[in-house]
Design a protein around this motif. Structure first.
Motif, PDB file in Angstrom:
ATOM      1  N   ALA A 169     -31.862  55.309   8.662  1.00  0.00           N
ATOM      2  CA  ALA A 169     -31.339  54.345   7.846  1.00  0.00           C
ATOM      3  C   ALA A 169     -32.334  53.481   7.308  1.00  0.00           C
ATOM      4  CB  ALA A 169     -29.993  53.628   8.455  1.00  0.00           C
ATOM      5  N   THR A 170     -32.276  53.190   6.049  1.00  0.00           N
ATOM      6  CA  THR A 170     -33.006  51.948   5.548  1.00  0.00           C
ATOM      7  C   THR A 170     -32.293  51.133   4.543  1.00  0.00           C
ATOM      8  OG1 THR A 170     -35.105  53.592   5.665  1.00  0.00           O
ATOM      9  CG2 THR A 170     -35.282  51.754   4.196  1.00  0.00           C
ATOM     10  N   PRO A 171     -32.007  49.915   4.784  1.00  0.00           N
ATOM     11  CA  PRO A 171     -31.069  49.024   3.993  1.00  0.00           C
ATOM     12  C   PRO A 171     -31.907  48.937   2.439  1.00  0.00           C
ATOM     13  CG  PRO A 171     -31.309  48.264   6.403  1.00  0.00           C
ATOM     14  CD  PRO A 171     -32.277  49.035   6.118  1.00  0.00           C
ATOM     15  N   ARG A 172     -31.234  49.021   1.507  1.00  0.00           N
ATOM     16  CA  ARG A 172     -31.612  48.570   0.022  1.00  0.00           C
ATOM     17  C   ARG A 172     -31.390  47.394  -0.366  1.00  0.00           C
ATOM     18  NH1 ARG A 172     -35.455  52.587  -0.027  1.00  0.00           N
ATOM     19  NH2 ARG A 172     -34.333  54.490   0.681  1.00  0.00           N
ATOM     20  N   ASN A 173     -30.415  46.621   0.164  1.00  0.00           N
ATOM     21  CA  ASN A 173     -29.632  45.257  -0.131  1.00  0.00           C
ATOM     22  C   ASN A 173     -29.165  44.742   1.000  1.00  0.00           C
ATOM     23  OD1 ASN A 173     -27.011  46.322   0.053  1.00  0.00           O
ATOM     24  ND2 ASN A 173     -27.541  47.511  -1.958  1.00  0.00           N
ATOM     25  N   LYS A 174     -28.586  43.370   0.905  1.00  0.00           N
ATOM     26  CA  LYS A 174     -28.151  42.713   2.176  1.00  0.00           C
ATOM     27  C   LYS A 174     -27.057  43.202   2.498  1.00  0.00           C
ATOM     28  CE  LYS A 174     -26.751  37.888   3.188  1.00  0.00           C
ATOM     29  NZ  LYS A 174     -25.691  38.421   3.840  1.00  0.00           N
ATOM     30  N   VAL A 206     -23.944  45.622   7.228  1.00  0.00           N
ATOM     31  CA  VAL A 206     -23.155  46.844   7.705  1.00  0.00           C
ATOM     32  C   VAL A 206     -23.809  47.485   8.783  1.00  0.00           C
ATOM     33  CG1 VAL A 206     -22.063  48.979   7.338  1.00  0.00           C
ATOM     34  CG2 VAL A 206     -22.017  46.838   5.721  1.00  0.00           C
ATOM     35  N   LEU A 207     -25.350  47.526   8.453  1.00  0.00           N
ATOM     36  CA  LEU A 207     -26.111  48.424   9.692  1.00  0.00           C
ATOM     37  C   LEU A 207     -26.318  47.555  10.915  1.00  0.00           C
ATOM     38  CD1 LEU A 207     -28.134  50.625  10.246  1.00  0.00           C
ATOM     39  CD2 LEU A 207     -29.946  49.252   9.244  1.00  0.00           C
ATOM     40  N   SER A 208     -26.266  46.271  10.962  1.00  0.00           N
ATOM     41  CA  SER A 208     -26.314  45.162  12.035  1.00  0.00           C
ATOM     42  C   SER A 208     -25.140  45.400  12.552  1.00  0.00           C
ATOM     43  CB  SER A 208     -26.783  43.895  11.701  1.00  0.00           C
ATOM     44  OG  SER A 208     -25.859  43.159  10.622  1.00  0.00           O
ATOM     45  N   LYS A 209     -24.109  45.608  12.091  1.00  0.00           N
ATOM     46  CA  LYS A 209     -22.785  45.869  12.984  1.00  0.00           C
ATOM     47  C   LYS A 209     -22.583  46.704  14.110  1.00  0.00           C
ATOM     48  CE  LYS A 209     -19.982  43.175   9.403  1.00  0.00           C
ATOM     49  NZ  LYS A 209     -18.861  43.428   8.234  1.00  0.00           N
ATOM     50  N   PHE A 210     -23.775  47.685  13.937  1.00  0.00           N
ATOM     51  CA  PHE A 210     -23.718  48.790  15.017  1.00  0.00           C
ATOM     52  C   PHE A 210     -24.287  48.272  16.358  1.00  0.00           C
ATOM     53  CE2 PHE A 210     -23.284  51.518  11.343  1.00  0.00           C
ATOM     54  CZ  PHE A 210     -22.981  52.738  11.805  1.00  0.00           C
ATOM     55  N   LEU A 211     -24.903  47.107  16.172  1.00  0.00           N
ATOM     56  CA  LEU A 211     -25.768  46.457  17.370  1.00  0.00           C
ATOM     57  C   LEU A 211     -25.063  45.448  17.868  1.00  0.00           C
ATOM     58  CD1 LEU A 211     -28.910  46.463  15.394  1.00  0.00           C
ATOM     59  CD2 LEU A 211     -28.325  48.456  17.127  1.00  0.00           C
ATOM     60  N   ALA A 212     -24.955  45.564  19.231  1.00  0.00           N
ATOM     61  CA  ALA A 212     -24.694  44.273  20.181  1.00  0.00           C
ATOM     62  C   ALA A 212     -25.839  43.414  20.252  1.00  0.00           C
ATOM     63  CB  ALA A 212     -24.091  44.870  21.443  1.00  0.00           C
ATOM     64  N   GLU A 213     -25.485  42.414  20.880  1.00  0.00           N
ATOM     65  CA  GLU A 213     -26.511  41.126  21.131  1.00  0.00           C
ATOM     66  C   GLU A 213     -27.717  41.939  22.048  1.00  0.00           C
ATOM     67  OE1 GLU A 213     -27.126  36.547  22.598  1.00  0.00           O
ATOM     68  OE2 GLU A 213     -25.383  37.502  22.692  1.00  0.00           O
ATOM     69  N   SER A 214     -29.007  41.699  21.799  1.00  0.00           N
ATOM     70  CA  SER A 214     -30.076  42.256  22.577  1.00  0.00           C
ATOM     71  C   SER A 214     -30.291  43.441  22.056  1.00  0.00           C
ATOM     72  CB  SER A 214     -30.195  41.995  23.870  1.00  0.00           C
ATOM     73  OG  SER A 214     -29.251  43.010  24.214  1.00  0.00           O
ATOM     74  N   THR A 259     -37.610  47.542  13.088  1.00  0.00           N
ATOM     75  CA  THR A 259     -36.438  47.520  13.652  1.00  0.00           C
ATOM     76  C   THR A 259     -35.466  46.590  12.909  1.00  0.00           C
ATOM     77  OG1 THR A 259     -36.919  46.253  15.413  1.00  0.00           O
ATOM     78  CG2 THR A 259     -37.133  48.653  15.933  1.00  0.00           C
ATOM     79  N   VAL A 260     -34.086  46.525  13.198  1.00  0.00           N
ATOM     80  CA  VAL A 260     -33.202  45.635  12.678  1.00  0.00           C
ATOM     81  C   VAL A 260     -32.438  45.222  14.111  1.00  0.00           C
ATOM     82  CG1 VAL A 260     -31.410  47.107  11.959  1.00  0.00           C
ATOM     83  CG2 VAL A 260     -31.555  44.920  11.212  1.00  0.00           C
ATOM     84  N   ASP A 261     -32.186  43.909  14.160  1.00  0.00           N
ATOM     85  CA  ASP A 261     -31.182  43.346  15.330  1.00  0.00           C
ATOM     86  C   ASP A 261     -29.880  43.091  14.789  1.00  0.00           C
ATOM     87  OD1 ASP A 261     -31.478  40.929  14.126  1.00  0.00           O
ATOM     88  OD2 ASP A 261     -32.900  40.053  15.238  1.00  0.00           O
ATOM     89  N   HIS A 262     -29.272  42.549  15.798  1.00  0.00           N
ATOM     90  CA  HIS A 262     -27.518  42.448  15.750  1.00  0.00           C
ATOM     91  C   HIS A 262     -27.269  41.269  14.484  1.00  0.00           C
ATOM     92  CE1 HIS A 262     -28.220  38.978  18.503  1.00  0.00           C
ATOM     93  NE2 HIS A 262     -27.332  38.595  18.110  1.00  0.00           N
ATOM     94  N   ASN A 263     -28.371  40.346  14.202  1.00  0.00           N
ATOM     95  CA  ASN A 263     -28.536  39.344  13.191  1.00  0.00           C
ATOM     96  C   ASN A 263     -28.781  39.822  11.768  1.00  0.00           C
ATOM     97  OD1 ASN A 263     -27.237  37.311  14.861  1.00  0.00           O
ATOM     98  ND2 ASN A 263     -29.499  37.018  15.801  1.00  0.00           N
TER      99      ASN A 263
END
Length: 285
Positions: free
Chosen positions: A200-205, A210-218, A263-267
């Motif tokens: 996955a590669t985000p093309r916009n905010k 939505v991508l970050s919602k797959f992730l838990a903290e850390s 990488t992208v984090d949960h934020n």
């Protein structure tokens, strides 16, 4: 005085004398007996103990039968309990037909029967009225329909591929999917490629959120942005310049000259990392 009375008086005197002298009276009575009148009967003695029951006898015999008694009076007639059922009798002759009974209530409608055979072709019907005039033929209509069919087929294909993953989200015309499996960047390329997708590669905010919602903290997940071919020039997996980024402050910094992936984090913030890092794999269709 008569002789008998003399004898009696003599006996009494002798008895008294014997008592006094201690001489037995029996010897004198045996030698000096004489007949006389019987004396006055003494008073009756006490009643003795009852005798033994005659049933104790062992050798007794039954007595003979007694005489026949007189005929008794006639007793009342009482009906006894029913006897056991007897065997079935022979089948009797058929009876006469009875009268027709009253009509009963209508029963519940049964299930529909099997379809009958197709009937013969009916006669030709009358000619119908002329219909309304249709729209003019559009030569581009077929091309438009083909394009729409192709779009539907592509959407169906993406849905079928997305169903291979346990977690998926739709954003616009894109599906983000993941089994939340961890691995390095090359493993992510293979997992997504085998499913007919790519990292996955985000093309916009919106896609980035939505991508970050797959992730838990850390937790962090790989995205397609990388500078593996040209240091400091991050491109997507098609080697096109990025139209959207969301780097953390001070990133990318290529720490120790080993950070060529991102990488992208949960934020939703991006960071450059070594491509051998163990991160979550998220694919996009």
């Amino acid at each position: 005085m008569p002789v008998s009375r003399q004898c009696a008086a003599l006996l009494i005197a002798v008895a008294l004398l014997a008592v006094e002298l201690g001489v037995g009276l029996s010897a004198d009575l045996q030698t000096n007996t004489c007949s006389g009148y019987p004396g006055i009967p003494g008073s009756p003695g006490n009643i003795g103990a009852p005798g033994r029951d005659g049933r104790d006898a062992k050798d007794g015999r039954d007595g003979g039968p007694g005489q026949k008694g007189e005929k008794g009076e006639k007793g009342e007639r009482v009906q006894g309990p029913p006897g056991k059922a007897g065997p079935n009798g022979l089948l009797g002759p058929k009876g006469e037909k009875g009268e027709r009974g009253f009509q009963g209530e209508r029963g519940v409608q049964g299930p529909p029967g099997n379809a009958g055979p197709i009937g013969r072709l009916g006669p030709k019907g009358d000619k119908g009225e002329q219909g309304l005039q249709g729209a003019a033929f559009d030569p581009n209509l077929i091309a438009k329909l083909q394009s729409q069919v192709q779009t539907l087929q592509n959407s169906l294909s993406r849905l079928e591929k997305a169903s291979q993953f346990l977690h998926w989200k739709r954003v616009g015309n894109k599906y983000l999917v993941s089994n939340k499996e961890l691995g390095n960047f090359d493993k992510g390329l293979k997992i997504c490629g085998d499913a007919g997708a790519r990292i996955a590669t985000p093309r916009n905010k919106v896609e980035n959120d939505v991508l970050s919602k797959f992730l838990a903290e850390s937790q962090t997940a790989y995205i397609g942005a990388n500078d593996r071919k040209s240091e400091g020039r991050f491109v997507d997996l098609e080697e096109k310049p990025l139209g959207f980024t969301n780097w953390k402050n001070g990133e990318p910094n290529n720490y120790k000259n080993k950070e060529d992936c991102s990488t992208v984090d949960h934020n939703g913030q991006w960071n450059d990392v070594p491509c051998e890092s163990n991160c979550m794999i998220i694919c996009e269709f």
